[in-house]
Motif scaffolding. Structure first.
Motif, short mmCIF file in Angstrom:
data_model
loop_
_atom_site.label_atom_id
_atom_site.label_comp_id
_atom_site.label_asym_id
_atom_site.label_seq_id
_atom_site.Cartn_x
_atom_site.Cartn_y
_atom_site.Cartn_z
N ALA A 113 -34.13 32.89 51.52
CA ALA A 113 -33.15 32.23 50.65
C ALA A 113 -31.77 32.80 50.97
O ALA A 113 -31.57 34.03 50.93
CB ALA A 113 -33.49 32.44 49.18
N PHE A 114 -30.82 31.92 51.30
CA PHE A 114 -29.47 32.35 51.65
C PHE A 114 -28.45 31.45 50.97
O PHE A 114 -28.71 30.28 50.69
CB PHE A 114 -29.26 32.29 53.18
N TYR A 115 -27.26 32.03 50.73
CA TYR A 115 -26.15 31.27 50.16
C TYR A 115 -25.37 30.56 51.27
O TYR A 115 -25.12 31.13 52.33
CB TYR A 115 -25.19 32.19 49.40
N TRP A 116 -24.99 29.31 51.01
CA TRP A 116 -24.18 28.54 51.95
C TRP A 116 -23.03 27.89 51.18
O TRP A 116 -23.25 27.26 50.15
CB TRP A 116 -25.02 27.45 52.64
N GLU A 117 -21.82 28.07 51.69
CA GLU A 117 -20.64 27.56 50.99
C GLU A 117 -20.21 26.18 51.47
O GLU A 117 -19.57 25.43 50.74
CB GLU A 117 -19.48 28.55 51.16
N ASN A 118 -20.51 25.84 52.72
CA ASN A 118 -20.04 24.58 53.29
C ASN A 118 -21.15 23.53 53.27
O ASN A 118 -21.76 23.23 54.30
CB ASN A 118 -19.53 24.80 54.72
N SER A 148 -33.03 13.26 53.44
CA SER A 148 -32.81 13.85 54.75
C SER A 148 -31.63 14.81 54.71
O SER A 148 -30.76 14.74 53.83
CB SER A 148 -32.56 12.75 55.79
N ILE A 149 -31.60 15.68 55.69
CA ILE A 149 -30.54 16.69 55.75
C ILE A 149 -30.26 17.01 57.22
O ILE A 149 -31.17 17.11 58.04
CB ILE A 149 -30.95 17.97 54.97
N ALA A 150 -29.00 17.14 57.56
CA ALA A 150 -28.57 17.55 58.90
C ALA A 150 -27.95 18.93 58.79
O ALA A 150 -27.17 19.20 57.86
CB ALA A 150 -27.56 16.56 59.47
N VAL A 151 -28.29 19.82 59.73
CA VAL A 151 -27.85 21.21 59.63
C VAL A 151 -27.22 21.66 60.94
O VAL A 151 -27.45 21.08 62.00
CB VAL A 151 -29.02 22.15 59.27
N SER A 152 -26.41 22.70 60.85
CA SER A 152 -25.77 23.25 62.04
C SER A 152 -26.74 24.14 62.80
O SER A 152 -27.80 24.56 62.30
CB SER A 152 -24.54 24.07 61.64
N ASN A 189 -11.48 24.95 65.15
CA ASN A 189 -10.28 24.21 64.74
C ASN A 189 -10.64 22.81 64.23
O ASN A 189 -10.12 21.80 64.68
CB ASN A 189 -9.26 24.14 65.88
N SER A 190 -11.55 22.81 63.26
CA SER A 190 -11.89 21.61 62.48
C SER A 190 -11.40 21.85 61.06
O SER A 190 -11.71 22.89 60.47
CB SER A 190 -13.40 21.36 62.46
N HIS A 191 -10.65 20.91 60.50
CA HIS A 191 -10.12 21.15 59.15
C HIS A 191 -11.23 21.08 58.11
O HIS A 191 -11.16 21.74 57.07
CB HIS A 191 -9.02 20.15 58.81
N LEU A 192 -12.29 20.29 58.38
CA LEU A 192 -13.42 20.16 57.46
C LEU A 192 -14.63 20.79 58.13
O LEU A 192 -15.14 20.27 59.13
CB LEU A 192 -13.69 18.69 57.13
N LYS A 193 -15.08 21.92 57.61
CA LYS A 193 -16.18 22.65 58.22
C LYS A 193 -17.41 22.55 57.32
O LYS A 193 -17.31 22.65 56.09
CB LYS A 193 -15.80 24.11 58.44
N TYR A 194 -18.56 22.38 57.92
CA TYR A 194 -19.79 22.31 57.14
C TYR A 194 -20.97 22.77 57.99
O TYR A 194 -20.99 22.61 59.21
CB TYR A 194 -20.04 20.89 56.62
N ASP A 195 -21.94 23.35 57.31
CA ASP A 195 -23.20 23.76 57.95
C ASP A 195 -24.34 22.86 57.51
O ASP A 195 -25.39 22.84 58.15
CB ASP A 195 -23.53 25.21 57.58
N VAL A 196 -24.12 22.15 56.42
CA VAL A 196 -25.19 21.31 55.86
C VAL A 196 -24.59 19.98 55.41
O VAL A 196 -23.57 19.95 54.71
CB VAL A 196 -25.87 21.99 54.66
#
Length: 811
Positions: A113-118, A148-152, A189-196
């Motif tokens: 279990a981990f915390y993700w902010e993006n 469904s979910i897409a992840v980095s 250098n992406s203004h919108l960053k996401y991992d999930v």
């Protein structure tokens, strides 16, 4: 011919080692600084350009006006994109990114279990519009299914290592998702960053059947909306679409609440530097771009000035060489080429050493942390990068060597051979001008560094209107845990290290809520306006060390304090012109009356002035929260702890929260650390400017040291005669240093004006700023003068202290 030029150049380098070492050292350090700053600038100036369709993508900005107050937001209504696409052929499509609505999300797989902010929800066409490097999965269908979910790639490796995670499940507090796609980590250098990215194809975000319901949604904001327009679309043309859209969908309700709306577009590649909108993601600062460009240019200029000064100062030494070559038939063009080959060779050698310095600095020092980026000099990019570096080196060589080449090649052969060549007044004045420019740059960067230090110290010492020390913040996730707050407080109150507890939403330093409501003016009339507000728990004012100016705090004993009462700050009183604020009516949903006035405090950073604020008592009716939404409710639990035994207190908190909330890993943060991050970019800029100021001083000192050596050598007989006539060593040193000190004084005066205007512009980014005191410029000039005098004196001392008999025999 080139081979001959190269041989002569190498021979000269071998014969005059000190000259070569000083020039190559200065140029290599300058080139290394330029390369590092160039990597940073390239990253800043190419934000979002990795997206193939970046010329077609625009972000919508919402702008609301209520009672003359204008507010612009980077977030919009969830219905805006679909309605625009339906009504206007110019809008070819849209993509919405919906924040998870939580400070951070806990995502689980098995026992991990981990915390993700993006974490965002996104429309299923996101991979068609925005460019991603797909590692696993089908981008066309990845987010079609609601679960469904897409992840980095980083996310996938965190849970599954290097194995293919497609088909694996990830769960949060409410849902279970199936991984359908893995994309490479987004460029930095992406203004919108996401991992999930979770699918937005859910009932929650589906468009209502009723047109009225869709239109009502338009007055709420909270998501990022991107429109796909034609590639050559001119963003200002969107004004006509905005006006007709308002009249069609929003004007009727707007008239009822005395409010208007319009929207405008931000081209994708412009978002990073457009900072005038609220509720935005972290943005860049053009001031820093211009500043770092100037720093790179100045450092390189200082190094080139060294080369020009030393090359022209050596003219008398090379005069016989030039004269002999002319007697043997060399023309001026050939001599110019020879001297340019020499300077270009210096530059190429310096480039190689500079590359080594860049690699060492990025790998072995915390420079990336200071720059706020993960920079690397990736030479695998191929011929293009090598080509640019060679062009850069050639440019540096030409810039540094052109004037010396023209000057040396103009020496006449006869005076050169008979020893009649002396440095002319024009040459001396040019060298003085170049040294003056060096000191303008040096004093300027010292002054700018000192002023940044003073501003950051001013910020750290300025009273915020509350006490942020020893405040521990724990995020409480889920209605079930929030219901246990009284029990948690009772358990923790047993410890003498816990001095007070309260809750809030949001946290200090975060964006406040902004809602359309009505406020009673001084004449008793209700006015429509936008109102910034926060929700606070009991004892918030006491725990945060705030000052109650009049009235009272919230009380658990009074049921009317929930929703029907509020506290305002002094800025609200000034805005409304209230003579007697207590009892004034404010309506955001339920009507409430002012029961207290708190002294102004800085809820946001000191970049912003204190704005009118309304505080309501935070009391969550968890019984009426739908089951599906209960896990998503969050509040901040703030503890005022004793300054002693902090580690023991934190251990107590971890044990206590593990007992009450076994589902979430314990996570805490000190409030002052959270607030300090608001000034992270300024802190980095201050440290970097200080480093580059040191580099400027060092390179200037290299040049001064060598120039003093040549000047002293030329005046050896004069020094000997002065010694015989009774001059002391220190009198001679002062004589040799007088000219440099006068140049420092002149440079300091010019630098003071230039740095004043530069720093005054930088300080406009702060609502609260320190004064620019004259002593800063005096101190900067003194530092430069001491360093310059010490450099010249160090070189001059040996000659000035030598036996005059040896000096008079000098030839």
């Amino acid at each position: 011919m080139f081979k001959s030029f190269l041989k002569i150049t190498l021979r000269n380098l071998y014969r005059e080692k000190m000259y070569a070492i000083i020039n190559i050292s200065g140029l290599s350090i300058a080139i290394a600084c330029c390369l590092i700053l160039g990597l940073w600038l390239h990253s800043e100036l190419t934000y979002d350009r990795h997206n193939v369709r970046h010329r077609e993508i625009f972000r919508v900005v919402d702008e609301f006006s209520a009672n003359g107050k204008l507010d612009a937001f980077a977030v919009t209504s969830v219905s805006l994109g679909p309605l625009l696409a339906e009504d206007y052929a110019e809008v070819k499509g849209f993509v919405r990114f919906i924040p998870a609505g939580r400070e951070s999300s806990v995502l689980r797989h098995g026992d991990d279990a981990f915390y993700w902010e993006n974490v965002y929800r996104a429309d299923d066409n996101v991979f068609e519009v925005f460019t991603h490097d797909i590692i696993y999965g089908d981008p066309e269908t990845a987010l079609a299914d609601p679960t469904s979910i897409a992840v980095s790639e980083s996310f996938a490796q965190k849970y599954f290592g290097d194995s293919n995670p497609i088909g694996e499940t990830i769960s949060d507090d409410t849902d279970t998702f199936k991984i359908t796609l893995v994309f490479a980590d987004l460029p930095e250098n992406s203004h919108l960053k996401y991992d999930v990215l979770e699918s937005a194809n859910t009932e929650q975000f589906a468009e209502p059947d009723s047109v009225t319901a869709r239109r009502q949604r338009l007055w709420g904001v909270g998501i990022f909306t991107y429109l796909i327009m034609r590639e050559d679309y001119d963003a200002p043309d969107f004004r006509s679409i905005s006006d007709t859209f308002f009249e069609r969908h929003m004007a009727e309700f707007g008239k009822a609440v005395n409010s208007t709306w319009r929207s405008w577009l931000q081209p994708l590649t412009d978002i990073h530097f457009q900072t005038e909108v609220g509720y935005d993601l972290p943005t860049g600062n053009k001031f820093y771009v211009y500043g770092f460009m100037a720093v790179a240019f100045f450092i390189l200029l200082v190094a080139c000035i060294n080369y020009m000064n030393l090359a022209t100062a050596r003219a008398t030494r090379r005069a016989k060489e030039v004269g002999m070559r002319k007697i043997l038939g060399a023309d001026r063009t050939g001599l110019i080429c020879q001297f340019l080959v020499e300077s270009i060779l210096f530059s190429l050698i310096s480039l190689l050493l500079g590359l080594v310095l860049v690699e060492a600095a990025l790998r072995l020092t915390p420079l990336n942390d200071l720059l706020g980026k993960s920079l690397s000099l990736n030479l695998s990019h191929g011929p293009a990068l090598f080509g640019w570096m060679l062009v850069f080196a050639l440019g540096v060589g030409l810039m540094a060597g052109l004037y010396p080449a023209l000057y040396l090649s103009a020496i006449l052969p006869l005076p050169a051979l008979v020893g009649g060549v002396r440095a002319g007044k024009g040459n001396i004045r040019l060298r003085q001008l170049l040294v003056l420019i060096q000191f303008i740059i040096t004093v300027g960067v010292i002054a700018c560094t000192l002023l940044m230090v003073l501003q950051m110290r001013y910020i750290s010492n300025k009273s915020l209107g509350f006490n942020d020390e020893n405040k521990v913040v724990v995020t409480l996730r889920g209605a079930d845990l929030i219901d246990k707050i009284p029990t948690i407080e009772k358990e923790l109150s047993k410890s003498s290290n816990i001095l007070g507890m309260t809750i809030s939403r949001p946290l200090m330093g975060q964006q406040t809520g902004l809602n359309l409501g009505t406020i009673e003016n001084n004449s008793g009339v209700m006015e429509e306006t936008s109102i910034k507000n926060i929700q606070i728990g009991d004892h918030y004012i006491e725990v945060m060390g705030m000052q109650l100016e009049s009235g009272r705090d919230f009380s658990k004993k009074l049921l009317t304090d929930v929703g029907a009462s509020c506290i305002v700050n002094e800025a609200m009183i000034k805005k409304m012109g209230w003579d007697k604020p207590l009892g004034k009516r404010i309506q955001l949903g339920l009507p409430a009356r002012v029961i207290g006035v708190v002294k102004d405090f800085h809820f946001l950073s000191l970049h912003n002035p204190v704005e009118p604020l309304v505080m309501y008592r935070l009391a969550i009716d968890t019984a009426n929260i739908p089951v599906q939404q209960r896990p998503n409710i969050q509040v901040y639990f703030i503890l005022n702890i004793a300054g002693e035994g902090i580690s023991q207190t934190l251990s107590l908190l971890e044990d206590t929260f593990a007992q009450f909330d076994a589902k979430h890993p314990f996570k805490f943060e000190f409030l002052d650390d959270s607030l300090n991050r608001l000034y992270a970019s300024e802190q980095r800029l201050m440290k970097l400017t200080g480093i580059f100021a040191g580099v400027c001083i060092f390179i200037s000192c290299l040049g001064l040291f060598a120039l003093a050596a040549f000047t002293t050598e030329q005046r050896t007989k004069e020094i000997g005669i002065r010694k015989v006539l009774g001059s002391s060593t220190w009198q001679i040193i002062l004589l040799l240093s007088k000219g440099i000190l006068l140049l420092v004084l002149g440079g300091a005066v010019i630098a003071s004006f230039l740095s004043y205007y530069a720093m005054d512009e930088w300080l406009t980014g702060f609502a609260y700023r320190t004064n620019i005191d004259p002593w800063v410029f005096l101190l900067s000039a003194a530092v430069a003068a001491v360093v310059a005098f010490a450099t010249v004196a160090l070189q001059s001392f040996k000659t000035a202290g030598a036996n005059p008999v040896n000096a008079l025999r000098y030839e």
